[in-house]
Enzyme design. Structure first.
Site, short mmCIF file in Angstrom:
data_model
loop_
_atom_site.label_atom_id
_atom_site.label_comp_id
_atom_site.label_asym_id
_atom_site.label_seq_id
_atom_site.Cartn_x
_atom_site.Cartn_y
_atom_site.Cartn_z
N HIS A 31 0.83 -1.22 0.00
CA HIS A 31 0.00 0.00 0.00
C HIS A 31 0.86 1.27 0.00
O HIS A 31 0.42 2.31 0.45
CB HIS A 31 -0.95 0.05 1.20
CG HIS A 31 -1.66 -1.24 1.47
ND1 HIS A 31 -2.90 -1.54 0.97
CD2 HIS A 31 -1.27 -2.34 2.18
CE1 HIS A 31 -3.28 -2.76 1.37
NE2 HIS A 31 -2.29 -3.26 2.09
N SER A 48 15.42 22.15 -15.06
CA SER A 48 14.25 23.01 -15.28
C SER A 48 14.74 24.35 -15.78
O SER A 48 15.80 24.82 -15.39
CB SER A 48 13.49 23.19 -13.97
OG SER A 48 12.74 24.39 -14.01
N LYS A 99 16.33 21.95 -9.76
CA LYS A 99 15.62 20.76 -10.21
C LYS A 99 16.48 19.81 -11.03
O LYS A 99 17.30 20.22 -11.84
CB LYS A 99 14.42 21.17 -11.07
CG LYS A 99 13.36 21.90 -10.30
CD LYS A 99 12.37 20.96 -9.68
CE LYS A 99 11.36 20.52 -10.71
NZ LYS A 99 10.19 19.91 -10.10
N GLU A 106 9.73 9.19 -16.55
CA GLU A 106 8.37 9.69 -16.82
C GLU A 106 7.94 9.35 -18.25
O GLU A 106 6.80 8.99 -18.50
CB GLU A 106 8.32 11.21 -16.62
CG GLU A 106 8.54 11.64 -15.18
CD GLU A 106 8.73 13.15 -15.11
OE1 GLU A 106 7.74 13.86 -14.98
OE2 GLU A 106 9.88 13.61 -15.19
#
Ligand code: ARG
Length: 467
Positions: free
Chosen positions: A165, A286, A292, A299
């Protein structure tokens, strides 16, 4: 009046039956050359095998077969050299190759299509192409598995939290987690192998749908093209696309595995987790936030998987209502499979690169492994083994201790022995030996368990299997 002999108005391919050429919109919906040109090598290979067989059976002369074989090689080198002009008016790769062959060798080119139809031709070409892709997928999977096994070997005894979970459950080892994916990708490779074995039968010689009256030798062409045998039913041979569906199904399951792993990498590389550091080579920055470092490759793998699942649904939908034998609907098989295969190979390569470059942050993993009362099950098991409690009672006692620690804002090993015995008198100092994460993982020696010894045994097995 259209003049059948005027190449500007006559139908280039079916001049005999058709007075007029197709409407521009008909050509646009009908032509497949913009994408099926990818089958050129398979098409030429199949035609060469067919021509040689026709000669061997005395259906065409050896001289014609030689001219065809040589001419086809010229076409091949023209295409590979970028010197070939593909024509939409000629519909597809089969007609484009044959038309060019006619320009090069003249009359014998017209004999190539004896005892053959584009129906068995395209089925053959596409099978050969998909078979190559199954091999490429197996290769890509093997490379990825090797990268994962290297990670598993390095971190056979590094501890990390195991989740259910996405909540801390029990400590596991890094190696164990890596090997879970090795197993998944191993099953994927198995599915591609199974699909390959089933697809390896030749449709060539089924002709349009019914076979042919010419004395062809389908075993000969099957052998020449590396198929195990000719397909046994000509109707099935021209209308079957199971091989493409099976490829897509195997690709879809593999895609899901890639996507799940990509998702873990996205989570693990976040500032909140810091379980792993992805290499610069597989990350991006970024344009506005200088701090970043984004896991774009992970992704994109996660996202691109949608194309594979989409292609699978698309082809199942194309096939589901088709009567036997060939229908033009089946021309829609190629773009889906091409895109799914391209996406899969890219995703496999990107994942392999990321895994090879991946740094596990050992200290963070271990710290996280120890938090969240991750050894509560070890404590309950200790109460069963050492204090003789039934497991349900041990579960209850442990729950009480977890609540106590939570209330105090500490972890289980931080409770004093007095606090422990206050909850159950049978607890002794010995309990602390199982509250540490290293002892916890080391104790899980059941076959396939997370203990470093078990992980090392599985690493050895996979290394031998992967070569
Ligand atoms: N381009 C066609 C396809 O991909 C080749 C087969 C055409 N057969 C036919 N009967 N029109 O399916």
């Amino acid at each position: 009046m259209t003049d059948k002999t005027d190449p500007k108005t006559a139908n280039q391919m079916w001049g005999g039956r058709f007075a007029a050429g197709p409407d521009a919109i008909m050509e646009a919906i009908n032509a497949s050359i913009s994408f099926d040109r990818r089958l050129y090598a398979q098409d030429i290979r199949g035609s060469r095998a067919h021509a040689a067989m026709l000669a061997a059976r005395g259906i065409i002369t050896t001289k014609d077969a030689e001219a065809i074989g040589k001419g086809l090689l010229t076409v091949l080198s023209e295409i590979e050299g970028g010197k070939f002009t593909f024509q939409t008016a000629l519909e597809d790769i089969h007609m484009n190759v044959e038309a060019r062959l006619k320009e090069i060798i003249g009359e014998p080119a017209g004999r190539l299509h004896t005892a053959r139809s584009r129906n068995d031709q395209v089925a053959t070409d596409f099978r050969l192409w998909v078979r190559d892709q199954a091999d490429a997928a197996i290769q890509g999977l093997t490379a990825l598995q090797k990268a994962l096994v290297a990670q598993a070997e390095a971190g056979a005894d590094w501890v990390m939290p195991g989740f259910t979970h996405l909540q801390t459950a029990q400590p596991v080892t890094w190696g164990h987690h890596m090997l879970a994916y090795v197993e998944m990708f191993g099953r994927d490779a198995g599915r591609f192998r199974d699909a390959r074995a089933r697809m390896n039968e030749s449709p060539l010689g089924a002709a349009a749908l019914a076979g042919t009256g010419f004395p062809i030798d389908r075993h000969m062409t099957a052998r020449e093209l590396g198929f195990d045998r000719p397909m046994a039913n000509s109707l099935d041979a021209v209308s079957d696309r199971d091989f493409a569906l099976e490829f897509l199904a195997a690709a879809s399951i593999c895609a899901i595995h890639l996507s799940r792993f990509a998702e873990e990498l996205v989570i693990w590389s976040s500032a909140q987790f810091r379980f792993v550091t992805l290499s610069d080579r597989f990350s991006t920055g970024s344009s506005i936030m200088p701090q970043k470092k984004n896991p774009d490759a992970a992704e994109l793998i996660r996202a691109k998987i949608g194309r594979i699942l989409g292609a699978t649904v698309a082809l199942f939908t194309v096939m589901k209502g088709l009567p036997l034998a060939y229908s033009k609907d089946m021309q829609e098989d190629k773009e889906q499979v091409f895109d799914a295969a391209d996406t899969l190979m890219l995703a496999l390569a990107a994942m392999e690169g990321m895994v090879r470059d991946l740094t596990a942050n050992r200290a963070n993993l271990e710290k996280a492994a120890a938090s969240g009362f991750s050894t509560a099950t070890d404590l309950a098991d200790w109460l069963v083994r050492k204090a003789g409690l039934p497991f349900r009672d041990a579960h209850h006692v442990t729950g009480t201790l977890v609540a106590l620690a939570e209330q105090k804002g500490c972890d289980l090993p931080d409770l004093t022995i007095a606090e422990m015995t206050g909850v159950h008198p049978a607890i002794t100092q010995d309990v602390y030996s199982v509250l540490g994460v290293h002892n916890s993982v080391a104790s899980r020696q059941s076959y396939g368990g997370t203990a470093p010894d078990q992980v090392r045994a599985q690493v050895a097995r996979w290394k031998a299997a992967l070569g």
